[in-house]
Design a protein around this motif. Structure first.
Motif, PDB file in Angstrom:
ATOM      1  N   GLU A 203       0.826  -1.210   0.000  1.00 41.81           N
ATOM      2  CA  GLU A 203       0.000   0.000   0.000  1.00 41.81           C
ATOM      3  C   GLU A 203       0.862   1.262   0.000  1.00 41.81           C
ATOM      4  OE1 GLU A 203      -3.500   2.085   2.740  1.00 41.81           O
ATOM      5  OE2 GLU A 203      -2.934  -0.001   3.082  1.00 41.81           O
ATOM      6  N   SER A 204       1.896   1.256   0.844  1.00 39.39           N
ATOM      7  CA  SER A 204       2.797   2.410   0.910  1.00 39.39           C
ATOM      8  C   SER A 204       3.563   2.582  -0.392  1.00 39.39           C
ATOM      9  CB  SER A 204       3.772   2.241   2.077  1.00 39.39           C
ATOM     10  OG  SER A 204       3.092   2.192   3.305  1.00 39.39           O
ATOM     11  N   LEU A 205       3.910   1.457  -1.015  1.00 37.04           N
ATOM     12  CA  LEU A 205       4.621   1.488  -2.297  1.00 37.04           C
ATOM     13  C   LEU A 205       3.792   2.236  -3.342  1.00 37.04           C
ATOM     14  CD1 LEU A 205       7.038   0.267  -4.057  1.00 37.04           C
ATOM     15  CD2 LEU A 205       5.437  -1.564  -4.597  1.00 37.04           C
ATOM     16  N   HIS A 206       2.514   1.880  -3.433  1.00 34.31           N
ATOM     17  CA  HIS A 206       1.643   2.529  -4.420  1.00 34.31           C
ATOM     18  C   HIS A 206       1.405   3.999  -4.096  1.00 34.31           C
ATOM     19  CE1 HIS A 206       0.275  -0.338  -7.437  1.00 34.31           C
ATOM     20  NE2 HIS A 206       0.483  -1.270  -6.535  1.00 34.31           N
ATOM     21  N   GLN A 207       1.232   4.292  -2.820  1.00 35.70           N
ATOM     22  CA  GLN A 207       1.022   5.676  -2.428  1.00 35.70           C
ATOM     23  C   GLN A 207       2.214   6.539  -2.808  1.00 35.70           C
ATOM     24  OE1 GLN A 207       0.202   5.495   1.775  1.00 35.70           O
ATOM     25  NE2 GLN A 207      -1.947   4.885   1.494  1.00 35.70           N
TER      26      GLN A 207
END
Length: 625
Positions: A203-207
């Motif tokens: 999730e953090s990667l995509h954000q």
């Protein structure tokens, strides 16, 4: 992350430099260590070695040049009464280049011990050494030194620190550095992106990726590689397409990752597009890209393409040969795999443990008992490679598939390690082929002990009991399986048409062309019945009393649905390529042979074990899989 080259300006102002002279000019064009040593002698003879600039340039040659010598560079370092940072940095950098990060860190320690103040180049090289090991604890100490010397605001040093913390799994430390940075360049963003990718924080990667003000090829490669790493191959290909839509140039790293995703999806059309892209842009097939291309074609069941890619790869490493040999083995070309092994020896490429597991696997599936036994002996006698559990598994599988159970059991008793789940699974598979129910029961029981969470263990043992019509034991195995919360994944087959991958599960009715697919299934059933087909209802491993119900279940297996869709969606004579997540059952195997003859079509199915090339009523595995 771009590399930083130490510039001459890093020399302290107090050092006197003199104009380039004959010796330094000769040093610049030296191509051999002996020549550099002669120049070194001249510099000693003329006392030029006492000049700090000249000594630095000579040490740099010894440290960095492909024709250098770190031991001679150290002699220069030790001969200088007060070595300055540039000289230390040169030695540290040279050891990094020679894949010796431990020595690089020892030099840094010695540098501090001698009270030589490090500069920003020093920390750049030392952090790289910490990352290569990795050495997170030492890295944190270096971080403190960086703060102490007031260099923590340097953007490229912060980028190196973020990368170090990413490699060591310290995501919070990396994010804190990122958030407190006053300057964020593309390398900083990519470093943080790689941190999330390496540590699985999706999730953090995509954000972070969505927030990036600018993206480069490294940003996109990080995302594609992440999807491949977590086995979301569709996601990888979608990111690959988005990268092209954004007009980003593809480099070798991009192509290797995309080829890995294509190979796992069995999406041959997309793989061929990548090959055309490589040809169009005149990208040379090096060892890594060539191996990836060979592997892709082999895993898509296109051996002709694999051989073409192999031949186009100019410099073939052991990995390239391994990709070719394992690809031939998986596609039922056992004799060719054996031939390529001998070609490899003729080319004087030394085989490794993977090579032997590949060629032994080929012999196993091809029934080449004598060749396999020879390769197994050659492994240790000629190449000094000690067989591991994988190689013993291959040779036991070889004997088992050939029905030589006495030799297989003898190998299990005498091998220098305890048999693992792979060994028992190989023996159990052979027992299924030759209907050796007594030994199969023993192997299956041992398999479940060693792999109690593997659904395949229970399914294989229940197969053995079903063959013996021992339905009480089938129920007992299934009950144990359910009691342990273990579920067999549903069969899923996919077929690629016009760049789109279509998936089917057993009894699937969700496809937009569902009605046409089932009409084709009925037609296929009529065709094979006319060819003498009789359903192998023992393959339905449930105690279903009604024969009609069993036949219906067999007729709706996912691979049959995928083939039916292929038939109605392509022109006559078009090859049908299907990928299945589980092992193809013997009933579907028999049907596919008949369909290939009735419809005059080549049908290629890749299951969880190997490829089956069905052509004119026969299969490449020769019913030996």
């Amino acid at each position: 992350m771009s590399s930083i080259t130490q510039a001459p300006s890093a020399l302290p102002a107090k050092i006197t430099t003199f104009k380039p002279n004959t010796n330094l000019s000769l040093l610049q064009i030296s191509t051999h260590l002996q020549e550099a040593k002669q120049i070194h002698a001249l510099m000693i003879k003329t006392s030029q070695i006492n000049d700090t600039y000249s000594a630095s340039r000579l040490a740099e040659f010894y440290s960095i040049s492909d024709n250098g010598s770190l031991s001679y560079a150290e002699k220069i370092l030790n001969s200088v009464q007060e070595p300055y940072p540039f000289l230390w940095n040169t030695l540290i950098r040279g050891n990094l280049k020679n894949q010796n990060p431990i020595k690089a860190l020892l030099l840094y320690n010695e540098m501090l011990r001698k009270s030589v103040e490090p500069d920003h180049f020093t920390f750049t090289f030392v952090l790289k050494a910490c990352t290569q090991l990795p050495a997170p604890k030492f890295g944190k100490q270096v971080h403190c030194h960086i703060v102490k010397y007031g260099l923590d605001s340097r953007v490229y040093i912060r980028n190196k620190l973020i990368h170090l913390y990413a490699v060591s799994g310290s995501v919070k430390c990396a994010r804190k550095l990122f958030d407190t940075s006053t300057e964020l360049n593309i390398v900083t963003w990519n470093s943080m992106l790689e941190c999330y990718a390496d540590n699985g924080d999706k999730e953090s990667l995509h954000q972070l990726f969505d927030k990036m003000p600018v993206r480069d090829v490294v940003s996109w490669n990080t995302m594609i590689a992440f999807y491949v790493q977590v086995e979301d191959f569709k996601g990888a290909m979608e990111m690959f397409r988005k990268m092209q839509d954004n007009g980003e140039d593809l480099n070798r790293v991009t192509l290797v990752s995309a080829l890995s995703a294509v190979a796992c999806l069995g999406a041959l059309a997309q793989g061929r597009w990548i090959h055309l892209y490589i040809d169009k842009h005149r990208i040379e097939l090096d060892e890594i890209l060539g191996s990836a291309l060979v592997n892709m074609y082999a895993k898509c069941g296109c051996i002709e393409g694999a051989i073409q890619a192999f031949n186009e790869t100019r410099k073939k490493s052991v990995d390239t040969w391994n990709a070719m040999i394992s690809g031939l083995a998986a596609n039922g070309e056992s004799l060719k795999a054996s031939e390529y092994f001998m070609k490899m020896e003729s080319a004087r490429v030394r085989p490794n443990a993977i090579t032997f597991s590949s060629v032994l696997n080929a012999c196993s599936h091809g029934g080449l008992v004598e060749d396999g036994s020879t390769f197994f002996r050659k492994m240790s006698d000629v190449y000094g490679i000690k067989p591991d559990i994988v190689h013993y598994g291959c040779i036991i599988d070889l004997f088992g598939r050939a029905g030589m159970f006495d030799k297989a059991e003898e190998m299990i008793r005498t091998m220098p390690m305890k048999p693992d789940a792979v060994i028992w699974k190989a023996l159990l598979g052979a027992c299924r082929i030759h209907r050796n129910l007594e030994l199969g029961e023993k192997a299956g029981t041992e398999l479940i002990k060693l792999a109690p969470d593997d659904h395949a263990s229970y399914v294989l043992l229940s197969n053995i009991y079903a063959m013996a019509n021992n339905w009480n034991e089938v129920h007992r195995v299934r009950k144990t399986m359910r009691g342990r919360g273990i579920k067999k994944p549903p069969g899923c087959s996919s077929i690629e048409l016009d760049g789109v991958v279509h998936e089917f599960v057993v009894g699937d009715t969700t496809h937009s062309r569902n009605e046409d697919i089932y009409k084709m299934l009925d037609e296929m059933g009529e065709k094979v019945e006319l060819s003498g087909y009789k359903p192998k209802t023992e393959q339905v491993l449930l105690d279903i009393e009604e024969e009609d119900a069993k036949q219906s279940s067999l007729g709706h297996h996912s691979e049959k649905l995928a083939v039916a869709f292929g038939f109605i969606s392509t022109k006559p004579k078009t090859i049908i390529r299907v990928v299945k997540n589980l092992r193809v059952c013997s009933d579907c195997h028999s049907v596919m042979k008949l369909l290939s003859k009735s419809y005059e079509r080549d049908i290629i199915i890749r299951d969880s074990n190997r490829f089956h090339h069905f052509r004119n009523g026969s299969c490449s595995c020769k019913d030996y899989w």
